[in-house]
Write an enzyme that holds these catalytic residues in place. Structure first.
Site, mmCIF file in Angstrom:
data_model
loop_
_atom_site.group_PDB
_atom_site.id
_atom_site.type_symbol
_atom_site.label_atom_id
_atom_site.label_comp_id
_atom_site.label_asym_id
_atom_site.label_seq_id
_atom_site.Cartn_x
_atom_site.Cartn_y
_atom_site.Cartn_z
ATOM 1 N N THR A 83 -118.395 42.892 47.944
ATOM 2 C CA THR A 83 -119.551 43.772 47.889
ATOM 3 C C THR A 83 -120.763 43.024 48.417
ATOM 4 O O THR A 83 -120.909 41.816 48.208
ATOM 5 C CB THR A 83 -119.771 44.356 46.475
ATOM 6 O OG1 THR A 83 -120.891 45.252 46.534
ATOM 7 C CG2 THR A 83 -120.038 43.277 45.433
ATOM 8 N N GLU A 84 -121.620 43.756 49.143
ATOM 9 C CA GLU A 84 -122.730 43.158 49.874
ATOM 10 C C GLU A 84 -123.610 42.284 49.001
ATOM 11 O O GLU A 84 -124.225 41.321 49.471
ATOM 12 C CB GLU A 84 -123.613 44.257 50.489
ATOM 13 C CG GLU A 84 -122.975 45.007 51.646
ATOM 14 C CD GLU A 84 -122.223 46.250 51.205
ATOM 15 O OE1 GLU A 84 -121.511 46.191 50.171
ATOM 16 O OE2 GLU A 84 -122.336 47.271 51.907
ATOM 17 N N ASN A 85 -123.742 42.668 47.727
ATOM 18 C CA ASN A 85 -124.677 41.973 46.855
ATOM 19 C C ASN A 85 -124.098 40.699 46.248
ATOM 20 O O ASN A 85 -124.652 40.172 45.292
ATOM 21 C CB ASN A 85 -125.204 42.910 45.769
ATOM 22 C CG ASN A 85 -124.107 43.589 44.987
ATOM 23 O OD1 ASN A 85 -123.147 44.080 45.573
ATOM 24 N ND2 ASN A 85 -124.228 43.622 43.686
ATOM 25 N N SER A 128 -123.155 36.379 51.887
ATOM 26 C CA SER A 128 -122.399 37.625 51.808
ATOM 27 C C SER A 128 -122.296 38.288 53.177
ATOM 28 O O SER A 128 -121.227 38.764 53.577
ATOM 29 C CB SER A 128 -123.074 38.571 50.820
ATOM 30 O OG SER A 128 -122.313 39.744 50.673
#
Lengths: 244, 222, 222, 244
Positions: free
Chosen positions: B47-49, B89
């Site tokens: 996930t991007e975060n 990320s």
């Protein structure tokens, strides 16, 4: 998924002739000696992999590790910032004889080019080397009144790195300053092999403490008590050892 | 007309994810793909975060709001989870380290162009990580209803909405079919058996091509 | 001629480092500066290979070869030490986060140009981190003998050796003087009291200017 | 050296009108609510700092944190990737009324621009946004047959971030995905203030586990039990609270 590889020989069996190989370490700190020596042993047994481009901060010391690769004739080109060491004879002689190529890169540019390779950034601008011989032929540009040199990403076919603890998924931690180039080389290579002192199950590394997430690692091989290049050189070690 | 539900589309997309694949699922509908991993396969979700290898949603009331996905929904830890910062990320994303990204779409064109971030100049624009995800994942797939709510094709000759990325999509899982994009053309791979080729073509904004047999699109019980 | 020893030059350079400064010392002679921190001040030392806040050299036999500085010499941990990778390390350097970098020199020109990495096309070239350090640290200082071993000026009109960086040096601590670089000129700040201005000028390859009083260069007992 | 600051008010007292302020967090995760609210309180008491440019992934949610900054009229411009949330009313209304500017940046480009700002890289090339409306007016270049957009670094006057543990020297660790933008914002701002749940002496953080080395941090302020933005919004909290 399990990224563990049974032996050092298996871990380096696929590296082809002419490959670009990033090798972790700064001087002896973080040098994956066992992986390097397994690669040399393969070369001596089979003649492959030959004509390698090796990317490392240095160009070997003494007669072990990268110096031994060079000495055995596997290396066509070094990409490094500082091809000097306590005992740089192996590289120096081949270089002065024109038997090995050198791409000299400022250390921070080397690190940033590798990181860019891993991060999908094909080019970037840095103040480093502007106006010097090492910027010759490179595009320059001005931003906010200051001059910068355009540098390109650096990728590799394979990275060989040394880590402290690795899990089955390839998550890695390092030991002190042995970390140096390993995390960014793991990002920049198509295939990353880590030798680790300790292998643990997934969950055995605190998720906050993971330095290299497993996505950057393809193979993990156990080397419980790795040699320290500095110790080998102080003991005048040579690889391969000549049988009596 | 019979068509796959969102869950059924998500199920179909999940069948193409191999064991050990690194996968990013777009926020909203694509997140549903995680529920349908075939037995014996375990993808590793990004996930991007800044989380790799997270688990499914916690039970209501068990949420930890420091442990969320890009859609701001709570997730859980799994053995082998790793945390990292946003630049790392997106190094994973842009650097080609993800095997698959599965995204929603407003429109997909036969040349692989994707429009999924803006419906035009009205309102507040928001792009998130979509423009990064389409450049980097080794395979970018779309899951979507085959047509818009008012029946217009979402698989189009050329996108008319603002683009997310050029020539990035290679497979589309719709409510009616599975369509590949190859050499600037839609290649029909699977369709609902009850639907004729001509019916499907009439709901598609650009020519559907065939390259060998068209398989039946399975309607799973999910 | 009386002149400062390397230790005495290093001592002088150390007097200008404020408490809490982030400092990178070039390999070799500049490393000596760390020994002479004034009482009550504690600089935080950075080394290119990924350590911030390390301590002095360990006792012989106590070395850990995973804990070395950029000169490959063993160092020690201190409370508050941090490890990081090479790209982060040079983000610190290039990103302007270091307060001071102290480097050696073959030549420094009155315009601030530095030559310290190559003595010409013979032998094996090696650059290390010097070209990065000169662009980034808020203050780049040089410590050096005032002249070469065969008596030629190291403070010059224009560098003749390959450059490390353009217009980067702002202060030079030599065996005879402290010289600032300002507006393309050498500004003499301190000199050994026994040495006349003209004598010093004769050992310097470009005009020495004065801007107010020239202080006595202290000869410390070190 | 001791980077501890006694109070939240002191920690935000120097931020001037017109400053560019990076604020950590992704949605509510990692949002330094207490620092933000201290800044709002200062603005309400003194009229400063006004006309801020705020850099964050989002543009606030509900009536706390960044949304409250916007609601109180302190923010002239948002730089973000996703100005939507469960309750984005505050930003939406001001934006549609033309009372706040928006620079929309793809999320990975936002992260990379911030990291570049901290790393001394004035510009870089990324495939992201090539051929889209968000690349309009930006230089493009081709490398190895693929097209890329040139993006510029992003710096700030101040970063306000939330960390889990900090020592006197500013070394920081984070809590799970609350890490997100904080480490790179700490690098990219001229002055970085971290609110931390736990303060420890130097040595209290394992040197291997430090995520943000102290060189990137200027001030550390203790907030032992920080509010979670998500919890505040679920309780319909508003800052400042209106006295009855």
């Amino acid at each position: 998924m399990d990224k563990r590889i049974a032996s050092l020989a298996d871990a380096v069996s696929d590296i082809p002739d002419g490959a670009a190989v990033m090798i972790g370490g700064f001087g002896g700190s973080g040098a994956p000696i066992e992986l390097i020596h397994a690669l040399i042993d393969r070369y001596l047994a089979t003649g492959s992999p030959a004509r390698l481009t090796v990317i490392n901060n240095n160009a070997g010391n003494g007669h072990v590790g990268i110096a031994a690769m060079i000495e055995q004739g596997m290396v066509a080109k070094m990409v490094c910032s500082f091809p000097r060491s306590a005992d740089p004879r192996v590289f120096t002689e081949k270089y002065l004889a024109g038997e090995i190529a050198l791409e000299l890169v400022p250390q921070g540019t080397l690190a940033e080019r590798i990181r860019a390779g891993g991060a999908g950034i094909p080019a970037f601008y840095t103040p480093t080397s502007f106006g010097t011989d090492l910027a010759e032929g490179k595009p320059v540009a001005e931003f906010e009144g200051r001059s910068y040199v355009q540098e390109r990403w650096l990728k590799a076919d394979v990275a060989l790195i040394k880590a402290e603890t690795g899990d089955h998924l390839g998550n890695l931690t390092y030991r002190m300053a042995a970390r140096n180039f390993a995390p960014i080389m793991a990002m920049a290579a198509a295939h990353t092999v880590a030798q680790v002192s300790h292998i643990v199950e997934p969950g055995g590394i605190d998720p906050e403490a993971v330095v290299t997430p497993g996505i950057f690692v393809d193979a993990v091989v156990s080397v419980p008590n790795p040699a320290q290049e500095e110790d080998l050189n102080r003991a005048n070690a040579i690889h391969p050892q000549v049988s009596a | 007309m019979t068509k796959l539900t969102n869950a059924q589309i998500a199920w179909r997309a999940a069948q193409d994810i191999h064991d050990g694949a690194y996968v990013n699922l777009g926020i909203g509908f694509p997140e549903m793909v995680a529920r349908f991993q075939p037995k014996g396969r375990q993808a590793i979700f990004h996930t991007e975060n800044g989380i790799l290898g997270f688990g499914e949603a916690p039970a209501p009331g068990q949420e930890d709001w420091d442990l969320i996905n890009a859609g701001k929904k709570a997730v859980t830890l799994k053995p082998g989870t790793a945390f990292f910062h946003h630049a790392d990320s997106f190094a994973m994303v842009r650097g080609g380290h993800l095997d698959v990204a599965i995204l929603g779409a407003y429109q997909v064109a036969q040349n692989g162009d994707l429009a999924n971030w803006s419906t035009g100049p009205k309102g507040v624009p928001a792009v998130g990580g979509a423009m990064d995800l389409v450049h980097g994942a080794k395979r970018v797939a779309v899951i979507t209803d085959h047509v818009t709510k008012d029946g217009k094709p979402k698989l189009v000759d050329r996108c008319t909405l603002p683009l997310t990325g050029l020539g990035c999509v290679t497979r589309i899982y719709t409510s009616l079919a599975v369509v590949d994009i190859k050499d600037g053309r839609f290649l029909l791979r699977e369709k609902l058996p009850a639907l004729s080729f001509d019916e499907l073509q009439s709901l598609t904004g650009a020519p559907l091509h065939r390259d060998g047999d068209v398989a039946d699109l399975i309607v799973p019980e999910v």
